[in-house]
Scaffold this active site. Structure first.
Site, PDB file in Angstrom:
ATOM      1  N   SER A  90       0.828  -1.199   0.000  1.00 22.68           N
ATOM      2  CA  SER A  90       0.000   0.000   0.000  1.00 22.68           C
ATOM      3  C   SER A  90       0.864   1.251   0.000  1.00 22.68           C
ATOM      4  CB  SER A  90      -0.933   0.009   1.217  1.00 22.68           C
ATOM      5  OG  SER A  90      -0.179  -0.099   2.408  1.00 22.68           O
ATOM      6  N   ASN A 132      -3.309  -2.013  12.896  1.00 23.31           N
ATOM      7  CA  ASN A 132      -4.759  -1.860  12.752  1.00 23.31           C
ATOM      8  C   ASN A 132      -5.287  -0.579  13.374  1.00 23.31           C
ATOM      9  OD1 ASN A 132      -4.467  -4.326  11.557  1.00 23.31           O
ATOM     10  ND2 ASN A 132      -5.573  -5.495  13.135  1.00 23.31           N
ATOM     11  N   THR A 134     -38.959  24.183 -16.042  1.00 26.92           N
ATOM     12  CA  THR A 134     -39.181  22.838 -15.512  1.00 26.92           C
ATOM     13  C   THR A 134     -39.299  21.954 -16.739  1.00 26.92           C
ATOM     14  OG1 THR A 134     -41.574  23.095 -15.425  1.00 26.92           O
ATOM     15  CG2 THR A 134     -40.366  23.606 -13.405  1.00 26.92           C
ATOM     16  N   HIS A 135     -38.783  20.734 -16.663  1.00 27.26           N
ATOM     17  CA  HIS A 135     -38.766  19.845 -17.830  1.00 27.26           C
ATOM     18  C   HIS A 135     -38.005  20.484 -19.002  1.00 27.26           C
ATOM     19  CE1 HIS A 135     -42.194  17.596 -15.935  1.00 27.26           C
ATOM     20  NE2 HIS A 135     -42.493  18.805 -15.505  1.00 27.26           N
ATOM     21  N   SER A 184     -10.756  23.464 -30.213  1.00 25.64           N
ATOM     22  CA  SER A 184     -10.924  22.159 -30.837  1.00 25.64           C
ATOM     23  C   SER A 184      -9.688  21.853 -31.651  1.00 25.64           C
ATOM     24  CB  SER A 184     -12.153  22.213 -31.743  1.00 25.64           C
ATOM     25  OG  SER A 184     -12.060  21.247 -32.765  1.00 25.64           O
ATOM     26  N   LYS A 244     -14.557  26.774 -32.356  1.00 29.73           N
ATOM     27  CA  LYS A 244     -15.170  26.276 -31.120  1.00 29.73           C
ATOM     28  C   LYS A 244     -14.565  26.876 -29.858  1.00 29.73           C
ATOM     29  CE  LYS A 244     -17.515  22.945 -30.846  1.00 29.73           C
ATOM     30  NZ  LYS A 244     -17.090  21.560 -30.812  1.00 29.73           N
ATOM     31  N   ASN A 265     -15.202  25.459 -26.267  1.00 31.36           N
ATOM     32  CA  ASN A 265     -15.935  24.412 -25.570  1.00 31.36           C
ATOM     33  C   ASN A 265     -15.873  24.567 -24.056  1.00 31.36           C
ATOM     34  OD1 ASN A 265     -16.494  23.091 -28.034  1.00 31.36           O
ATOM     35  ND2 ASN A 265     -14.450  22.182 -27.999  1.00 31.36           N
ATOM     36  N   GLU A 303     -17.963  20.343 -18.455  1.00 28.15           N
ATOM     37  CA  GLU A 303     -18.231  18.964 -18.884  1.00 28.15           C
ATOM     38  C   GLU A 303     -17.429  17.959 -18.054  1.00 28.15           C
ATOM     39  OE1 GLU A 303     -18.428  18.600 -23.452  1.00 28.15           O
ATOM     40  OE2 GLU A 303     -17.328  20.452 -23.057  1.00 28.15           O
ATOM     41  N   GLN A 324      -7.826  -2.448   3.236  1.00 22.87           N
ATOM     42  CA  GLN A 324      -6.745  -1.621   2.682  1.00 22.87           C
ATOM     43  C   GLN A 324      -7.241  -0.877   1.439  1.00 22.87           C
ATOM     44  OE1 GLN A 324      -2.716  -3.314   2.466  1.00 22.87           O
ATOM     45  NE2 GLN A 324      -2.698  -2.797   0.299  1.00 22.87           N
ATOM     46  N   LYS A 355      -8.592   3.339   0.886  1.00 27.41           N
ATOM     47  CA  LYS A 355      -7.892   4.634   0.799  1.00 27.41           C
ATOM     48  C   LYS A 355      -7.863   5.283  -0.575  1.00 27.41           C
ATOM     49  CE  LYS A 355      -5.094   3.424   4.574  1.00 27.41           C
ATOM     50  NZ  LYS A 355      -5.807   2.120   4.369  1.00 27.41           N
TER      51      LYS A 355
END
Lengths: 454, 454, 454, 454
Positions: free
Chosen positions: A17, A104, A149-150, A271, A277, A279, A284, A316, A319
């Site tokens: 680890s 532990n 809404t919607h 782009s 573009k 973006n 995103e 383990q 983490k």
């Protein structure tokens, strides 16, 4: 064309680890220093031994801070790496460090220290974003947009009111991260491997040294409890859910079709092929990273399912997902604070959209209610009026009173008082979008944020 | 004690994929080489230009192989890093490399090459584990253990039969990874950013050069399809589910209570505090890593949900989870192959457990059925016999015929023919645990594995 | 106001699966009939007994079909309910039904029959939707829309091309559901509880009677394998992912801002308060139901994790999520078939959007490449041109040749040949959006669909 | 054999929520009654109208309570069903009920009332289980068992200590359910569809009538916030995780190999084929149902991801998973309370297991530490001693002092004071397993439970 993937793992690496738990070195050394001091106070080791070990640990911490610590592949985890290094430096006396403790309870304590700190930092990052939302709300207090809404235009709302909705979500997020931090704020040291230890440790002293509010009550539970990680991840998943919603809206509003806002250039990218573009990649990506955080939550829940007490090595796996979540949240919140501040509202586009008379249909129904018609019937009348207007290609406010009266004789010349401004102002109840109310809510939000930041 | 976590992220790092997509450099360069050759064949660039670029790419690949490639923080992804390096070496002609392609179709192609290769490697690793299972089955063909349902002893089975059950699971896994590899085996190059390209590319030639079986049929779909990654992850989740079941059994069987097996020392680890422990950490970790792989599947599904066509930056999040899954699977399968081969059966313990006469209760019921009693009634009689035996503290086979006859007069002296050996031998139908049958199944499995390895 | 929730569960109900597994009664009776016939053929029961039981089962099936079967709360599952009813009707001979089988292999077989059938039905429903997509593509072959990446307008595409992208996704979905059906097509009967049975069953005959292609090879695996359910759920999750993407686009396109389409009135609903609204509820719900199906997949994976062989009662939890998924998919696919067919394209809005000259920027760069400029440089020139046009408030095609030549002397009067139509037509490679190509792709898709429907 | 599945869904059913939201009728009517009273107080409707409507709603509630309410397929949801019924009874005046509210704020309020109540009930059910754990701990205070890590015997613990570990987990669960209930305790009514309402509602009065502590601060947030459901589901997932761990242990302990306990007969079931079996089905099912609850959490998170403000129909999918989770938790907790109380410890088996001298190895190392050896060295010595004992087939406590001295001269005759009893008693720090300490912890736990139950 031959294999393009090489197998970089061996059995030895499989259990190690160290590649990820080295991140906990500060916590691990802090625990060891406190432990050694306590052992000396309790007469379990001598003051001299304690002093030696504490100095050795200090030197090792410096090596780790500077990046000069000699990591070796055979080291399994950060605790063993540090103890091995201490032995190199001090000889056998280093072997006293592990008296009365176990990996532990140590790893549980390290992780709790980490989460306590992470929760605090996440809350701070949220506060920054909340502050950015308030600023952009303040700067655009006069902007109305269609409320949806919607994803259909519904009723007009203030842009600032919309921003304040996200303030509320983040406010709840803070409370959840604080709760997760509080769950982590219990010290397991002294639980040993699972059953407690045979030495007369002073657990309260340890807790005080390490800044814990209280000590754990059951040793078996203390070494096998990962609830605080689940709670942090659940808070993180909820927070990312909120950010994904804001992301979606930033993406929508940046489109040619909505065109309500533009984001600062540093928050968009070009782009590789289409030169025109800009973006909204950050928004995103944030939306996409929501999946990653959801996955970490699900992963930990699955890992912990059905494990018998006490510690199992499965744990383990607790983490990496948490570390990645903390990083993802910090990065996303940080980027959002800047991105939100960079929002420039395109007032021409928002004004045009907010002027859509269909947004006033509810107010027309409420107007009829004011004239005595039960709401349900008023709703029906306006539905007919709307269909009529649409069939005529007219806006609602282009219909004459006479046209309206064909649908209900309750319509009168005062129907022209139904305007965007009136509609906004009329929603003046607590939580509503009336400009006066939103200004109050904004001021109130600033106060709450101050209080929260303490 | 001050903050122990530092914010390692900036806005710039937020969008960068180079830290993880650099793993795709071989695929990316292979695509570029094929693309450039094709451009020359089609007369879009000159042979001379193509030669220059191909040589430049070869040199860059060498730098990457050797670790001397100069990565710079401002590079966003591996494609741009390679193109920038090519420009440093060749000047403006390097700008012709990106003719008729886009990052969108390029990254999709790189990822598909990666998954095709990963699927093949995963299948190979599964074959190794299957082979190990056959070997340990073969080596212990004479060992019977209790078969369990509900973790209650049910009926005796051969240890080899139990191992072969996992062979079957892995056999299905192979088919799923092959299907995922076949899904990946479609070439997107030529789809451009989303709509196709304006150049007369020879897509079939490209596919042939890169080892793809076919080319994509719709450009919008080609740049936004990540199904093959979901399919790989779903196959991986199922495979880890199987390994988690085997892990659970290895952990159980290694316990003091079962004590059926011991694992090779290199597959167990000691305790930091309890000197007597030999913990089956690898099996536990594998069980724990199942959660991680489940999480990656869930993460990708969540990320892809509700994205409009075509490419969205959210989709950059498709890679890390897949890379980690490929690594996790390879490592886990590799460790299991060795661990399974290291199994030493403790024949004393298995013999003692298999001798438990309660395992024969079903056979006693079947005995009564053979004497004419309907099964349901026979089942009832034996349930009474069992309760009687338990109340007497006797094993089933310690009951005398007279005692048995108190419950049914159908019992006769031949009831003593019901033995562990007889019970095993009686389950001789296809798929049953009869030794003869298991030997056949083992031979058959070897043949299937050979055929599969082709 | 007092408790509004009542605890409807008791310990008895806790283990009962009858409330949901009664859905499997046809499969269960089919298994029993085949089993009994086989038992008679093998001489394990008499022909007379078999005839009686088969007739009894037939009568019970009628009761179940008609809804007159007397379900009783003490019945734990559908198998026991049917056997108990058979006993009421026939007396002790009914007890012979369960000879040589177990609930473990029976329930596995029932479930496999169900999934085989469900996979076939899902494929049929997908075919219907594919057919609807082809129809709406055909009907709108002349419609161009902006293609988007990052929800930014990128390059023009045909609306039909866009629909065909979803055809491709669904085509892959079909293959995955077929594969899941094929995984289910293995018969476990004869595996008994876990170890095989002591009776000379004819498993091949059973498989033939029940329409299975092959029999299972390992009894332990046969009763504990749920891979086929995971595969069905993974296929379903992927299919819902596709539908959620189409949903998102239908919602976007139905918005006032895009206004590209309207959905049939039966696929939208009104508002309880806003009379003007026509909400695309079905599309939204489908998008929302994606989460439900993802959850069922995750649930089954979590449930199966770490279970030792062979059957464990946890596995009873395998059914409800699958049943709900099958129902959700059937309903969603059915609704989509109608909804897609109900799409009316608003050609005025699409034409306006497709006329956006920024969609041609890539073609301008390609034009410069045609004049000899390396692509990367051409991309840079056009980026400057675009910024210039934006600062002037002009469309790209409103710039004069002279203006363009300020950025590159390669521009010539033939630059005016870059039009929407030309841009579409130029993308004529396989998979591209050129009208001729899309017509071919449409014809090809129809053929593939026919072939698939067989 | 023909299709065995019938498509039970139509487009109409697709959007209907009545089949599941009818569960909210009490909440819905409570909201309506409070709303109508408030409308009258504010003079928006007359007292007479309010009285009529309140009486009508009372009658309808009675119909629903008695099961005589005429549900009709065309009813979309419970709110509309009730309003439609009210109109049948009262005529047009019923149309006034919906004045100044929307389904969006109403459904949010109904759901919050439900979750507040559910959280309270869940907490009560957890208290019952905690009480059962304390009882079984008390009744077996003298029982020692091996404590396990990695399912390997590690150190002895009291059985009661082990039970108390689960008490702690459930204690944290209670806090999380209370927090989820508190999150739900905010009233949205007055938020309208999304923007607030045009009527002078008294939201504080409404909140008081309905038992809410406070009102929402932002209308857009109020109708689109589902955080409280995520929090309830996250708390539920964590609680089920705990129960799955206890389940695993009950299953292990019920096995022939451990044989530490037997469960009450009503909490085990028989086998359809193996007469001797007593399967711990309830524990297994609870473990299995963990997956279901995880799935519901993941489902809601996925559904909510990326939704723009404010209400979207996707959010109708928020209820079924929550209802099923509430039911699952109530049922599982209820069954566990009984099952835990039914535990009978097999003291012969636990005594035999606890007597395993390997459990004392840590204490032998601590003994050497007490003689001055650093712990790490002591650990090394004991590891050698253990290997020696194992090679001799001896228990640790069967080694003579002379044998021990071969490994370290620090061993002296007092080494025989290391016994099970001494080992237990030595772990007397807070949280340790010493009998005195466990008795204190038990008493303390009872007090905490009392305090919690208030």
């Amino acid at each position: 064309m031959g294999s393009m993937i090489s197998n970089q793992h061996s059995a030895k690496l499989f259990v190690a680890s160290l590649p990820f738990d080295r991140r906990l070195y500060r916590q691990d050394i802090a625990c060891s220093v406190a432990h050694v001091r306590m052992l000396a106070r309790q007469g379990i080791i001598t003051d001299k031994e304690a002093e030696l070990i504490v100095m050795g640990l200090g030197a090792i911490r410096e090596e780790l801070d500077k990046g000069t610590f000699p990591f070796r592949p055979e080291m399994e985890d950060i605790h063993m790496a540090i103890e091995a290094r201490l032995t190199e430096r001090l000889g056998p006396v280093a072997g006293k460090l592990h008296t009365g403790r176990s990996r532990n309870d140590l790893v549980a304590t390290d992780t709790r220290l980490y989460v306590k700190d992470a929760a605090t930092q996440t809350v701070t990052a949220i506060h920054d974003l909340q502050s950015a939302l308030l600023d952009v709300a303040q700067a655009n207090l006069d902007v109305a947009i269609p409320g949806y809404t919607h994803l259909q235009r519904a009723q007009p709302v203030l842009f600032a009111h919309h921003m304040l909705a996200y303030f509320e979500m983040l406010h709840r997020d803070c409370a959840r991260f604080r709760a997760a931090g509080a769950e982590a704020d219990v010290m397991p040291l002294g639980s040993g491997a699972l059953a407690g230890v045979t030495y007369p440790l002073d657990r309260e002293f340890l807790a005080q040294e390490l800044g814990f509010s209280r000590i754990s009550d059951n040793s078996l539970d203390a070494v096998s409890d990962r609830d605080f990680l689940v709670s942090y991840l659940a808070a993180a998943a909820t927070c990312m859910m909120h950010l994904s919603r804001l992301s979606e809206e930033l993406v929508l509003w940046s489109s040619a079709e909505f065109a309500f806002i533009s984001l600062g250039e540093e928050y968009t990218t070009g782009s590789s092929i289409m030169p025109q573009k800009r973006n909204p990649d950050m928004a995103e990506l944030a939306r996409g990273k929501t999946g990653r955080v959801y996955g970490h939550l699900m992963g930990l829940l699955a890992t912990m399912k059905g494990l018998p007490l006490a510690y199992n090595r499965d744990m383990q796996e607790d983490k990496e997902g948490v570390f990645d979540t903390v990083d993802t949240l910090q990065a996303t919140l940080g980027v959002f604070s800047g991105m939100v501040r960079s929002i420039r509202v395109n007032r021409e586009a928002t004004a045009r959209a907010a002027a859509d008379s269909m947004l006033l249909a509810t107010d027309v129904a409420d107007y009829l209610v004011g004239k005595g018609l039960p709401f349900r019937q008023a709703h029906g009348v306006v539905a007919q009026v709307v269909r009529h207007a649409q069939s005529q290609g007219k806006a609602l406010n282009e219909l004459s009173v006479e046209e309206l009266q064909r649908f209900s004789t309750l319509f009168a010349p005062d129907v022209t008082t139904i305007t965007l401004e009136a509609a906004l102002a009329a929603r003046r109840g607590h939580g509503g979008t009336a400009p006066r109310r939103v200004r109050e809510a904004l001021a109130e939000a600033r106060k709450r944020l101050e209080a929260c930041r303490g």
